[in-house]
Design a protein around this motif. Structure first.
Motif, PDB file in Angstrom:
ATOM      1  N   LEU A  79      39.002 -49.783 137.257  1.00 54.61           N
ATOM      2  CA  LEU A  79      39.727 -48.595 136.592  1.00 54.61           C
ATOM      3  C   LEU A  79      40.879 -49.335 135.663  1.00 54.61           C
ATOM      4  O   LEU A  79      41.096 -50.576 135.620  1.00 54.61           O
ATOM      5  CB  LEU A  79      40.634 -47.929 137.516  1.00 54.61           C
ATOM      6  CG  LEU A  79      39.798 -46.960 138.654  1.00 54.61           C
ATOM      7  CD1 LEU A  79      40.756 -46.330 139.552  1.00 54.61           C
ATOM      8  CD2 LEU A  79      38.989 -45.943 137.935  1.00 54.61           C
ATOM      9  N   PRO A  80      41.215 -48.562 134.688  1.00 54.78           N
ATOM     10  CA  PRO A  80      42.319 -49.260 133.948  1.00 54.78           C
ATOM     11  C   PRO A  80      43.401 -49.806 134.524  1.00 54.78           C
ATOM     12  O   PRO A  80      43.891 -49.381 135.540  1.00 54.78           O
ATOM     13  CB  PRO A  80      42.879 -47.949 132.874  1.00 54.78           C
ATOM     14  CG  PRO A  80      41.579 -46.896 132.967  1.00 54.78           C
ATOM     15  CD  PRO A  80      40.927 -47.166 134.479  1.00 54.78           C
ATOM     16  N   SER A  81      43.744 -51.075 134.001  1.00 50.20           N
ATOM     17  CA  SER A  81      44.644 -51.818 134.986  1.00 50.20           C
ATOM     18  C   SER A  81      45.979 -52.222 134.011  1.00 50.20           C
ATOM     19  O   SER A  81      45.832 -52.151 132.781  1.00 50.20           O
ATOM     20  CB  SER A  81      44.107 -53.067 135.361  1.00 50.20           C
ATOM     21  OG  SER A  81      43.490 -53.856 134.505  1.00 50.20           O
ATOM     22  N   ASN A  82      47.043 -52.597 134.764  1.00 50.67           N
ATOM     23  CA  ASN A  82      48.088 -53.017 134.124  1.00 50.67           C
ATOM     24  C   ASN A  82      48.623 -54.371 134.626  1.00 50.67           C
ATOM     25  O   ASN A  82      48.026 -54.749 135.674  1.00 50.67           O
ATOM     26  CB  ASN A  82      49.227 -52.100 134.045  1.00 50.67           C
ATOM     27  CG  ASN A  82      49.403 -51.490 135.255  1.00 50.67           C
ATOM     28  OD1 ASN A  82      49.763 -52.264 136.319  1.00 50.67           O
ATOM     29  ND2 ASN A  82      49.597 -50.169 135.404  1.00 50.67           N
ATOM     30  N   ALA A  83      49.748 -54.734 134.396  1.00 54.99           N
ATOM     31  CA  ALA A  83      50.328 -56.110 134.959  1.00 54.99           C
ATOM     32  C   ALA A  83      50.804 -55.926 136.088  1.00 54.99           C
ATOM     33  O   ALA A  83      50.755 -57.006 136.825  1.00 54.99           O
ATOM     34  CB  ALA A  83      51.574 -56.672 134.042  1.00 54.99           C
ATOM     35  N   ASP A  84      50.734 -54.788 136.889  1.00 57.85           N
ATOM     36  CA  ASP A  84      51.297 -54.480 138.371  1.00 57.85           C
ATOM     37  C   ASP A  84      50.254 -54.204 139.186  1.00 57.85           C
ATOM     38  O   ASP A  84      50.454 -54.321 140.560  1.00 57.85           O
ATOM     39  CB  ASP A  84      52.208 -53.498 138.250  1.00 57.85           C
ATOM     40  CG  ASP A  84      53.597 -53.670 137.479  1.00 57.85           C
ATOM     41  OD1 ASP A  84      54.238 -54.874 137.290  1.00 57.85           O
ATOM     42  OD2 ASP A  84      53.989 -52.693 136.800  1.00 57.85           O
ATOM     43  N   MET A  85      49.156 -53.495 138.712  1.00 52.47           N
ATOM     44  CA  MET A  85      47.992 -52.890 139.788  1.00 52.47           C
ATOM     45  C   MET A  85      46.774 -52.869 138.952  1.00 52.47           C
ATOM     46  O   MET A  85      46.623 -52.818 137.872  1.00 52.47           O
ATOM     47  CB  MET A  85      48.533 -51.602 140.224  1.00 52.47           C
ATOM     48  CG  MET A  85      47.275 -51.147 141.007  1.00 52.47           C
ATOM     49  SD  MET A  85      47.901 -49.412 141.664  1.00 52.47           S
ATOM     50  CE  MET A  85      49.184 -49.699 142.556  1.00 52.47           C
ATOM     51  N   SER A  86      45.674 -53.283 139.815  1.00 50.15           N
ATOM     52  CA  SER A  86      44.341 -52.922 139.226  1.00 50.15           C
ATOM     53  C   SER A  86      43.675 -52.693 140.231  1.00 50.15           C
ATOM     54  O   SER A  86      43.695 -53.185 141.669  1.00 50.15           O
ATOM     55  CB  SER A  86      43.785 -54.300 138.703  1.00 50.15           C
ATOM     56  OG  SER A  86      43.510 -55.299 140.006  1.00 50.15           O
ATOM     57  N   ILE A  87      42.658 -51.699 140.167  1.00 50.57           N
ATOM     58  CA  ILE A  87      41.707 -51.103 141.281  1.00 50.57           C
ATOM     59  C   ILE A  87      40.163 -51.328 140.776  1.00 50.57           C
ATOM     60  O   ILE A  87      40.029 -50.848 139.987  1.00 50.57           O
ATOM     61  CB  ILE A  87      42.208 -49.626 141.309  1.00 50.57           C
ATOM     62  CG1 ILE A  87      43.513 -49.503 141.745  1.00 50.57           C
ATOM     63  CG2 ILE A  87      41.230 -49.005 142.340  1.00 50.57           C
ATOM     64  CD1 ILE A  87      44.061 -48.261 141.765  1.00 50.57           C
ATOM     65  N   SER A  88      39.361 -51.745 141.807  1.00 52.78           N
ATOM     66  CA  SER A  88      38.151 -51.910 141.329  1.00 52.78           C
ATOM     67  C   SER A  88      37.316 -51.715 142.714  1.00 52.78           C
ATOM     68  O   SER A  88      37.851 -51.746 143.771  1.00 52.78           O
ATOM     69  CB  SER A  88      37.944 -53.139 140.909  1.00 52.78           C
ATOM     70  OG  SER A  88      38.157 -54.207 141.875  1.00 52.78           O
ATOM     71  N   GLY A  89      36.007 -51.517 142.672  1.00 48.91           N
ATOM     72  CA  GLY A  89      35.249 -51.236 143.814  1.00 48.91           C
ATOM     73  C   GLY A  89      33.529 -51.634 143.535  1.00 48.91           C
ATOM     74  O   GLY A  89      33.254 -51.881 142.452  1.00 48.91           O
ATOM     75  N   GLU A  90      32.940 -51.621 144.798  1.00 45.88           N
ATOM     76  CA  GLU A  90      31.558 -51.997 144.571  1.00 45.88           C
ATOM     77  C   GLU A  90      30.971 -51.094 145.772  1.00 45.88           C
ATOM     78  O   GLU A  90      31.476 -50.924 146.816  1.00 45.88           O
ATOM     79  CB  GLU A  90      31.475 -53.230 144.774  1.00 45.88           C
ATOM     80  CG  GLU A  90      29.730 -53.745 144.695  1.00 45.88           C
ATOM     81  CD  GLU A  90      29.644 -55.406 144.959  1.00 45.88           C
ATOM     82  OE1 GLU A  90      28.395 -55.636 145.068  1.00 45.88           O
ATOM     83  OE2 GLU A  90      30.633 -56.014 144.975  1.00 45.88           O
ATOM     84  N   SER A  91      29.717 -50.626 145.380  1.00 45.51           N
ATOM     85  CA  SER A  91      28.815 -50.010 146.425  1.00 45.51           C
ATOM     86  C   SER A  91      27.515 -50.220 146.276  1.00 45.51           C
ATOM     87  O   SER A  91      26.989 -50.974 145.098  1.00 45.51           O
ATOM     88  CB  SER A  91      28.596 -48.396 146.159  1.00 45.51           C
ATOM     89  OG  SER A  91      30.099 -47.838 146.474  1.00 45.51           O
ATOM     90  N   ALA A  92      26.810 -50.498 147.391  1.00 44.68           N
ATOM     91  CA  ALA A  92      25.315 -51.273 147.252  1.00 44.68           C
ATOM     92  C   ALA A  92      24.565 -50.230 148.317  1.00 44.68           C
ATOM     93  O   ALA A  92      25.002 -50.248 149.523  1.00 44.68           O
ATOM     94  CB  ALA A  92      25.252 -52.787 147.437  1.00 44.68           C
TER      95      ALA A  92
END
Length: 267
Positions: A228-241
């Motif tokens: 997802l869009p991130s900034n200096a304080d937080m980043s959100i990412s994910g993965e599925s398989a």
């Protein structure tokens, strides 16, 4: 007693034999040569030693007796063709008379050719196949193509065999139970504000080696990763398989399995 003459082998390992015999520690032999537009570099690591074993436990010693050697050779080259295209090659070989080090007296350890340009990377030979944690992270021998296209798209395809040694391709390694072949592709799209989404497809097939009674697998994987869009304080990412596998048991026949894995990371 072990007498050891060392050139370029780990100093810690070599000097650990000081309690048994005198040890000479030296750096590896290195060379760099420019021939026209091609830069060649090489390194040779030679270890020469002699093992003399005596006493009640001599028969069970893991050391190879008497004089022997272990020589590791690395040759690299680098050159440009055109304004923005760079080529690189690597060759690694090992020579030894000590079966405790390697059963093969001369073996090809690494062989690769890479082509780099601003929007493309092509590999032949040894390469690291890396898509995502759940789909593919493995050293392979074969072919890889990675390209960055207009519009923020990155695409990649690869095909190879999961083997540690080149001579295993033409000789039978008795310690190997299967040959694993891998085919994969991925597409990734970069989006505004540092966000991205990607999809991966990976298939692998085992070919059982002669005389092996091990299980062998046929597996297909579909993966999706995103950020997802991130900034200096937080980043959100994910993965599925999601994957399905056919496992062949020589004694009992085939077994079919399906499953999935998912993760979300917040930093």
């Amino acid at each position: 007693m072990r007498k050891h003459l060392n050139s370029g082998v780990s100093i810690l390992r070599a000097c650990g034999a000081l309690t048994l015999a005198a040890v000479v520690c030296a750096g590896p032999a290195q060379a760099n040569v420019q021939v026209g537009a091609v830069t060649f570099s090489g390194e040779n690591r030679l270890s020469a030693y002699s093992n003399e074993v005596s006493g009640p436990g001599a028969a069970s010693s893991f050391l190879t007796r008497h004089s022997n050697f272990d020589d590791q050779l690395s040759l690299n080259s680098d050159w440009k063709s055109g304004k923005d295209v760079r080529w690189s090659s690597q060759l690694g070989a090992r020579f030894t008379g000590d079966p405790r080090v390697d059963l093969t007296r001369a073996s090809l350890q690494k062989l690769s050719l890479d082509r780099f340009s601003p929007d493309r990377h092509i590999s032949l030979g040894d390469f690291f196949g890396s898509f995502t944690q759940y789909t593919l992270n493995q050293n392979l021998k074969g072919f890889k193509w990675y390209e960055e296209n207009a519009g923020g798209f990155q695409t990649g395809i690869l095909a190879g065999i999961a083997k540690n040694r080149w001579d295993d391709l033409w000789t039978r390694n008795v310690s190997e139970t299967v040959d694993r072949y891998v085919l994969g592709a991925q597409v990734r799209r970069s989006l505004p504000l540092g966000s991205a989404v990607g999809i991966q497809l990976v298939g692998s097939r085992d070919d059982r080696t002669a005389g092996s009674t091990a299980d062998w697998f046929a597996q297909n994987l579909l993966g999706v990763n995103w950020s997802l869009p991130s900034n200096a304080d937080m980043s959100i990412s994910g993965e599925s398989a999601w994957g399905d596998a056919t496992i062949t048991h020589p004694a009992t026949g085939r077994e079919f399995k399906r499953g999935g894995a998912h993760k979300v990371s917040v930093r």
